[in-house]
Design a protein around this motif. Structure first.
Motif, short mmCIF file in Angstrom:
data_model
loop_
_atom_site.label_atom_id
_atom_site.label_comp_id
_atom_site.label_asym_id
_atom_site.label_seq_id
_atom_site.Cartn_x
_atom_site.Cartn_y
_atom_site.Cartn_z
N ASP A 122 0.71 -1.35 0.06
CA ASP A 122 0.01 0.02 0.03
C ASP A 122 0.88 1.18 -0.08
OD1 ASP A 122 0.86 0.13 2.69
OD2 ASP A 122 -0.88 -0.67 3.70
N TYR B 137 -5.68 -10.77 -1.85
CA TYR B 137 -6.28 -10.42 -0.68
C TYR B 137 -7.30 -9.64 -0.52
CZ TYR B 137 -1.92 -12.54 1.38
OH TYR B 137 -1.20 -13.57 1.95
N LYS C 188 -8.19 -7.56 1.88
CA LYS C 188 -7.72 -6.31 2.52
C LYS C 188 -7.25 -5.34 1.47
CE LYS C 188 -3.26 -8.20 3.99
NZ LYS C 188 -2.50 -8.53 5.44
N TYR C 189 -6.34 -5.84 0.29
CA TYR C 189 -5.84 -5.16 -0.63
C TYR C 189 -7.03 -4.66 -1.70
CZ TYR C 189 -1.56 -6.44 1.00
OH TYR C 189 -0.39 -6.84 1.71
N GLN D 265 -10.05 -3.80 -0.53
CA GLN D 265 -10.49 -2.90 0.18
C GLN D 265 -9.91 -1.53 -0.20
OE1 GLN D 265 -9.93 -1.43 3.43
NE2 GLN D 265 -11.63 -0.01 3.07
N LYS D 266 -8.40 -1.77 0.20
CA LYS D 266 -7.74 -0.51 -0.10
C LYS D 266 -7.75 0.18 -1.34
CE LYS D 266 -3.92 -1.35 -1.60
NZ LYS D 266 -3.26 -1.38 -2.97
N TYR E 183 -16.86 -4.45 1.90
CA TYR E 183 -15.70 -5.01 2.26
C TYR E 183 -15.05 -4.64 3.76
CZ TYR E 183 -15.13 -6.69 -2.50
OH TYR E 183 -14.93 -7.25 -3.72
N LYS E 184 -15.56 -3.49 4.19
CA LYS E 184 -15.13 -3.01 5.66
C LYS E 184 -16.06 -4.07 6.50
CE LYS E 184 -15.73 1.27 6.20
NZ LYS E 184 -16.06 2.76 5.97
N LYS F 45 -13.91 -7.04 6.57
CA LYS F 45 -12.72 -7.18 7.27
C LYS F 45 -12.92 -7.10 8.81
CE LYS F 45 -9.59 -3.82 6.23
NZ LYS F 45 -8.91 -2.94 6.02
N ASP G 119 -12.99 -10.48 10.24
CA ASP G 119 -11.70 -11.21 10.02
C ASP G 119 -11.50 -11.78 8.94
OD1 ASP G 119 -10.83 -10.48 12.58
OD2 ASP G 119 -11.97 -12.08 13.71
N SER H 149 -9.80 -10.29 6.30
CA SER H 149 -8.66 -9.57 5.83
C SER H 149 -7.68 -10.37 4.63
CB SER H 149 -7.99 -8.58 6.45
OG SER H 149 -8.80 -7.39 6.98
N ASP H 150 -7.15 -11.41 5.54
CA ASP H 150 -6.12 -12.14 4.90
C ASP H 150 -6.64 -13.43 3.93
OD1 ASP H 150 -4.14 -10.67 5.97
OD2 ASP H 150 -4.18 -11.79 7.56
#
Length: 540
Positions: free
Chosen positions: A320, A486, A488-489, A491-492, A518-519, A522, A525, A527-528
Motif C-alpha cells: 500500500d 487479498y 484487504k488489498y 478494499q484498500k 468489504y469493511k 474485514k 476477520d 482481511s487475509d
C-alpha cells in the motif's frame, strides 16, 4: 521442452504469415489448434492424420476443453465438405487464404484473458516450437467481434524477411485432409480455462499510449512488440532494446535486476524473471521468503539500499502507499542506493499522489523512475500472465522489455507518472464492485430458496460469463477462500478509488457501497482471505 510431453491435440495446417521466420532444423508446418485457437510450428514427425487417430486421441484426453476442440474439428469438416461440393478445390483454398487474412488484427475476448491475441495471419517473427507462450485468436472464422485491424497497418521494422520465409506448401490435396493431430513436446495444453498458456515474446504486446485530448486512445501495431500512438508524428515505430532470440524465446536483458517484496504477486514475478534467465537480487521484509528464490538462482540483498546500489533496475511490489513510501524513504531505503543512472520501477498499487512524490525524490537524485502496477492475481503472476500498466520514463519502460515479457502477457505505457496509478485504481474499483455484486447475488439466491449452483450455471451461459465470475463463484460454493487477491488489498483499492473520485468531485456510489461491504468483511476477520470472502459479509 521443459514442460514435457502432453496429449495430442487436433489442429489444421495453415499458411504462416509472410513475415514469420520458419524454425531451423527439421521440416515443420504451421498449425492452428482447434478449441484453443493457438498456433505453433510443429515438426512433421509429430503430425498424424485426424481420422485414423481420432478414437485413440479421445481415449487419451477426456477433458471438457478437448471435447470442445473435437467439436470444432467436426464443425470445420462439415463446413468444408459443403464448400467442396459447391466449388472446386482451388477456389476453396483461395477462400481459406482470404478468410485467414481477414482474421488479422483481432484480439482475444471472453475466456481468452490468458493472452493477448495474435491472429492466424499475423503471428510475429520468431515463433519457434519449444517456447513458452502460444498465440491466440479470439474465435473461429466468422466471429462478430468488431475489433480494430491495427495489425494490418503495421510497418516492418526489422529488415526484410529471410530468404527461407516462403508460403507453406500444403502436402495434402484436400482441405479436409489438412486437419491434423499434433503431439507436441514443450507445449502445455490447458486442461481447464483457468490454466493460461503462454508463448514467448512475439505474442507479448506493449502498448505505448500518448495522453492526447482525443476521447479514444489509438494505437498501431509494429513488427517487434511495441504499439505506439504519437501526438506529433501520427505513428512512430519503436523497437525495444531487448530483441527476440533467433528461436523466438525471450532474450533476457544483461542488466542486473533487483526485486523488493515477495508477496503473492512479487513471488510469481521473481520466479518468472529467473526462469527467463535474468540475473535477480531479492529482498523481503521477512528474509525467510527469499530462501526459495536463492535456491532457484537469485542473489540475496541485505537492505533495499544495497539492492538498488548493486543492480541496474530495481522493481518493488509492496502492499500500500505507506509501505511504498517506507521502502523508498525509510532507513536503508531505496533512496539511499539511488545515484545517477539507477532505475526504480514501483509495481505497487498506490494513489497518484504517492507515486508522484516517489518519482520526484528518485529523479532528484539522478535516478530514473517508472510506475508499473499490475492487474492480475497470484495465479496469473505465477503463470507470467499479468497485465502491466506503466507510466513515467519511457526509455526505462523499453529497458524493462524482457522483464515485462517474462512476468506478463501485455503491457501498456500510459504517459506521465500518476496515470498508471489512476488507471489501476479504476480497474480494481470495477473488479471489487463486481465481486461484491456476485456475492450479493449468491446470498440472495440462497435466502430465497434458489440454487446457487444453478445461478452460476445461468450466469455462465449469459453475457456476464467470464473466468473471474466462474472462479470466484466456485471458490464461494466450495468454501475455499485461500487468497489469490487479498480482501484487504481490494478494499484498500476501493478506498483509494473513492478518494480519486473525491479529488475531482466525481461520484462513485457503486464503489462506495461495495467498500462498506468489504469493511464489514474485514470486521469479520476476512482481511487475509481472498476477495471472494466478501461473501461472508452477507451471511446473516
Amino acid at each position: 521442452g521443459k514442460l514435457g510431453r502432453y496429449p495430442p491435440w487436433p489442429g489444421k495446417i495453415v499458411n504462416p504469415p509472410k513475415d514469420l521466420k520458419k524454425p531451423r532444423g527439421k521440416k515443420c508446418f504451421f498449425v492452428k489448434f482447434f478449441g484453443t485457437e493457438d498456433h505453433a510450428w510443429i515438426k512433421v514427425e509429430q503430425l498424424k492424420p485426424y481420422h485414423p487417430h481420432k478414437e485413440e486421441m479421445i481415449k487419451i484426453n477426456k477433458g471438457k476443453r478437448f471435447q470442445q476442440a473435437v467439436d470444432a474439428v467436426e464443425e470445420f469438416l462439415r463446413k468444408t465438405k459443403g464448400k467442396d461440393q459447391a466449388s472446386s478445390h482451388n477456389s476453396t483454398e483461395e477462400k481459406n487464404r482470404r478468410n485467414s487474412s481477414e482474421e488479422r488484427g483481432k484480439q482475444s475476448t471472453g475466456e481468452e484473458k490468458r493472452k493477448a491475441s495474435l491472429p492466424e495471419g499475423k503471428v510475429k517473427k520468431g515463433t519457434g516450437e519449444g517456447k513458452k507462450r502460444v498465440s491466440s485468436v479470439s474465435s473461429e472464422r466468422g466471429s462478430k467481434s468488431p475489433l480494430k485491424r491495427a495489425q494490418d497497418q503495421s510497418p516492418r521494422k526489422r529488415g526484410r524477411p529471410p530468404k527461407d520465409e516462403k508460403d507453406l506448401t500444403i502436402p495434402e490435396s484436400s482441405t479436409v485432409k489438412r486437419v491434423m493431430t499434433g503431439t507436441v513436446a514443450g507445449f502445455k495444453w490447458p486442461p481447464s480455462v483457468s490454466e493460461p498458456v503462454k508463448d514467448s515474446d512475439p505474442h507479448f504486446h506493449h502498448f505505448l499510449l500518448s495522453q492526447t485530448e482525443k476521447p479514444a486512445v489509438c494505437y498501431q501495431a509494429i513488427t517487434k512488440k511495441l504499439k505506439v500512438c504519437e501526438e506529433e508524428t501520427g505513428s512512430t515505430s519503436i523497437q525495444a532494446a531487448d530483441s527476440t532470440a533467433v528461436n523466438g524465446s525471450i532474450t533476457p536483458t544483461d542488466k542486473k535486476i533487483g526485486f523488493l517484496g515477495l508477496g503473492l504477486m512479487g513471488s510469481g514475478i521473481v520466479s518468472n524473471l529467473l526462469k527467463m534467465g535474468h540475473t535477480v537480487t531479492v529482498w523481503n521484509r521477512t528474509a525467510e521468503k527469499c530462501d526459495l528464490f536463492i535456491q532457484e538462482g537469485a542473489r540475496l540483498g541485505r537492505t533495499p539500499a544495497e539492492v538498488v546500489s548493486t543492480c541496474d533496475i530495481t522493481f518493488a511490489c509492496v502492499s500500500d502507499p505507506k509501505a511504498a513510501k517506507d521502502l523508498v524513504l525509510g532507513p536503508s531505503g531505496v533512496l539511499q542506493g539511488i545515484r545517477p543512472g539507477k532505475c526504480y520501477v514501483d509495481m505497487s498499487t498506490v494513489d497518484a499522489d504517492t507515486v508522484t512524490e516517489l518519482a520526484q525524490v528518485i529523479v532528484s537524485r539522478g535516478g530514473r523512475f517508472l510506475e508499473a502496477p499490475v492487474s492480475g492475481n497470484q495465479q496469473l503472476s505465477n503463470d507470467g500472465m499479468l497485465v502491466i500498466l506503466a507510466a513515467g520514463d519511457r526509455g526505462l519502460y523499453e529497458d524493462c522489455s524482457s522483464c515485462f515479457q517474462a512476468m506478463g502477457k501485455t503491457s501498456f505505457f500510459l504517459g506521465e507518472v500518476g496515470n498508471a496509478a489512476k488507471m489501476m485504481l479504476i480497474v480494481n474499483m470495477v473488479q471489487g464492485s463486481f465481486m461484491a455484486t456476485i456475492a450479493e447475488g449468491l446470498t440472495l439466491a440462497q435466502v430465497t430458496g434458489q440454487s446457487q449452483q444453478t445461478l452460476l450455471d445461468i450466469l455462465n451461459q449469459g453475457q456476464l460469463a467470464s473466468i473471474f465470475l466462474d472462479q470466484k463463484c466456485q471458490n464461494i460454493l466450495q468454501g475455499n477462500f485461500k487468497p489469490d487477491f487479498y480482501l484487504k488489498y481490494i478494499q484498500k483499492d476501493l478506498r483509494l478509488a473513492i478518494a480519486l473520485g473525491d479529488s475531482v468531485n466525481h461520484p462513485t456510489p457503486m464503489a462506495a457501497a461495495a467498500n462498506e461491504v468489504y469493511k464489514r468483511a474485514k470486521a469479520l476477520d476476512q482481511s487475509d482471505n481472498d476477495m471472494s470472502a466478501v461473501y461472508r459479509a452477507y451471511i446473516h
